[in-house]
Design an enzyme around this catalytic site. Sequence first.
Site, PDB file in Angstrom:
ATOM      1  N   LEU A   1       0.899  -1.148  -0.119  1.00 50.54           N
ATOM      2  CA  LEU A   1      -0.053   0.063  -0.057  1.00 50.54           C
ATOM      3  C   LEU A   1       0.915   1.271   0.084  1.00 50.54           C
ATOM      4  O   LEU A   1       0.289   2.509   0.433  1.00 50.54           O
ATOM      5  CB  LEU A   1      -0.917   0.255   1.174  1.00 50.54           C
ATOM      6  CG  LEU A   1      -1.937  -1.034   1.147  1.00 50.54           C
ATOM      7  CD1 LEU A   1      -2.954  -0.922   2.576  1.00 50.54           C
ATOM      8  CD2 LEU A   1      -2.718  -1.394  -0.021  1.00 50.54           C
TER       9      LEU A   1
ATOM     10  N   SER B   1       7.902  -1.914 -19.428  1.00 55.65           N
ATOM     11  CA  SER B   1       7.354  -0.524 -19.773  1.00 55.65           C
ATOM     12  C   SER B   1       7.994   0.000 -21.114  1.00 55.65           C
ATOM     13  O   SER B   1       9.224  -0.470 -21.441  1.00 55.65           O
ATOM     14  CB  SER B   1       7.962   0.329 -18.769  1.00 55.65           C
ATOM     15  OG  SER B   1       7.809   1.642 -19.166  1.00 55.65           O
ATOM     16  N   ALA B   2       7.247   0.781 -21.845  1.00 54.07           N
ATOM     17  CA  ALA B   2       7.928   0.936 -23.210  1.00 54.07           C
ATOM     18  C   ALA B   2       9.061   2.078 -22.925  1.00 54.07           C
ATOM     19  O   ALA B   2       9.547   2.298 -23.879  1.00 54.07           O
ATOM     20  CB  ALA B   2       6.615   1.934 -23.747  1.00 54.07           C
TER      21      ALA B   2
ATOM     22  N   TYR C   1      14.348   4.665 -13.321  1.00 52.31           N
ATOM     23  CA  TYR C   1      12.957   3.671 -13.380  1.00 52.31           C
ATOM     24  C   TYR C   1      13.085   2.877 -14.626  1.00 52.31           C
ATOM     25  O   TYR C   1      12.904   1.806 -14.431  1.00 52.31           O
ATOM     26  CB  TYR C   1      11.820   4.659 -13.623  1.00 52.31           C
ATOM     27  CG  TYR C   1      10.545   3.818 -14.020  1.00 52.31           C
ATOM     28  CD1 TYR C   1       9.735   2.980 -13.033  1.00 52.31           C
ATOM     29  CD2 TYR C   1      10.049   4.064 -15.428  1.00 52.31           C
ATOM     30  CE1 TYR C   1       8.821   2.295 -13.578  1.00 52.31           C
ATOM     31  CE2 TYR C   1       8.880   3.331 -15.575  1.00 52.31           C
ATOM     32  CZ  TYR C   1       8.319   2.285 -14.888  1.00 52.31           C
ATOM     33  OH  TYR C   1       7.428   1.818 -15.285  1.00 52.31           O
TER      34      TYR C   1
ATOM     35  N   LYS D   1      13.552  -1.416 -15.077  1.00 48.33           N
ATOM     36  CA  LYS D   1      12.486  -2.427 -15.951  1.00 48.33           C
ATOM     37  C   LYS D   1      13.601  -3.284 -16.911  1.00 48.33           C
ATOM     38  O   LYS D   1      13.415  -4.323 -16.777  1.00 48.33           O
ATOM     39  CB  LYS D   1      11.727  -1.614 -16.551  1.00 48.33           C
ATOM     40  CG  LYS D   1      10.615  -0.939 -15.852  1.00 48.33           C
ATOM     41  CD  LYS D   1       9.623  -1.988 -14.968  1.00 48.33           C
ATOM     42  CE  LYS D   1       8.943  -1.423 -14.379  1.00 48.33           C
ATOM     43  NZ  LYS D   1       7.992  -2.470 -13.373  1.00 48.33           N
TER      44      LYS D   1
END
Length: 340
Positions: A33, A124-125, A148, A152
């Site tokens: 969360l 992710s692209a 980020y 990935k």
Amino acid sequence: MNLLVTGGAGYIGSHTAIELIMAGHDVVVVDNLSNSTRAAVSAIETVTGRDVTFFEYDIRNDSRLDEVLACRAFDAVLHFAALKAVGESAAQPLRYYANNVAGTATLLDGMNDYGIKTLVFSSSASVYGDPDTMPIGEDSPPDPKSPYARTKLITENLLHDLHDADPDWRISILRYFNAVGAHPSGRIGEDPSGVPNNLLPFVAQVAVGRRNCLNVFGDDYPTPDGTGIRDYLHVVDLARGHVKALDYLAGAGGVSVHNLGTGRGYSVFEVVHAFEAASGRKVPHRVAARRPGDVAVSWADPSKARDELGWTAEYDLERACEDLWRWQLTHPRGFSTRKA
Ligand code: NAD
Ligand code: UFG
């Protein structure tokens, strides 16, 4: 199948949990969360009419993770849990690598211990960076531009290495383009904390009167109207892509990589106009400086997902705006403020 959904209280994970349950699967959610609320899990239950077992744990906590992995004979894991703010990742790289890369390694280690070797991973692209040619196919060379995006790509490499070491692993890497919209029920949608980073949630908050004006980050890109172009994909279409990926993994081993996008790009101004049409509200906006790290254009070649997964996006941008507006209007401040 018995499925574990990490990050299942988040935006894409919660919508995917709904589609998985609707497809007949049993879903357990683990989420710390950090960027979501328990209300999202309740909303999954409301929409599907099914109870969802939920663990409020961090996937990096291996003893807690052990408890989760022991609770069912899981057939597969869908791994959404990650931090995702590009700008924040540049300021806090250690936090991003620890959460996204080390967190995934802990998860994989736990899965290995329990003999669970089927995984769908949220990539992710952004791993493509700023390619010269559009649309972007899976063979476009990766060139991530932010910490980020690098988390990935590093995780993708880790997954390839894992499979090389143990070919029993079946891994689907899904490279998402821009997820937008909300569930058509209006009961569940994106609930960003603080000021939204992404275009559509910001536009929706301006339309509902929560914010005054949208900053359009640059109108001097080499695009027809000067604003950035992206491939906006309805979150329910994206969610259904995961159901297809699981079906595919049942018949295919190895590591597969698929783009999930619509194959069509829209400019920022086109998005604003689509949202104004869907909502009947004006979206005041002004042109501001370019946002560092943004690329001019990005849209997918989704033909590999069509041919191999049997998946194609069904909803268009207009429909995504309508569904987002229904969610925004009934939940002007997210899950905490549901209106009748
Ligand atoms: P989100 O922030 O809404 O969901 C991620 C969830 O993971 C959150 O509920 C968060 O609390 C949880 N989480 C994060 N770290 C955790 C940890 N260590 N342990 C347990 N739970 C943890 O984000 P989203 O938009 O739903 O994105 C889901 C996935 O898709 C992410 O991996 C993201 O990088 C990826 N992705 C998203 C987009 C997009 O357009 N939203 C595009 C490409 C890729
Ligand atoms: N934009 C604005 N104003 C805003 C927000 C965005 O003009 O307030 C513009 C951006 O400059 C860009 C477009 O709207 O041209 C889309 O921006 P988003 O922030 O919505 O999306 P990004 O393409 O930057 O990135 C998103 C996710 C990434 C993911 C990527 C995949 O944030 O995590 O899509 O394509 F990797």
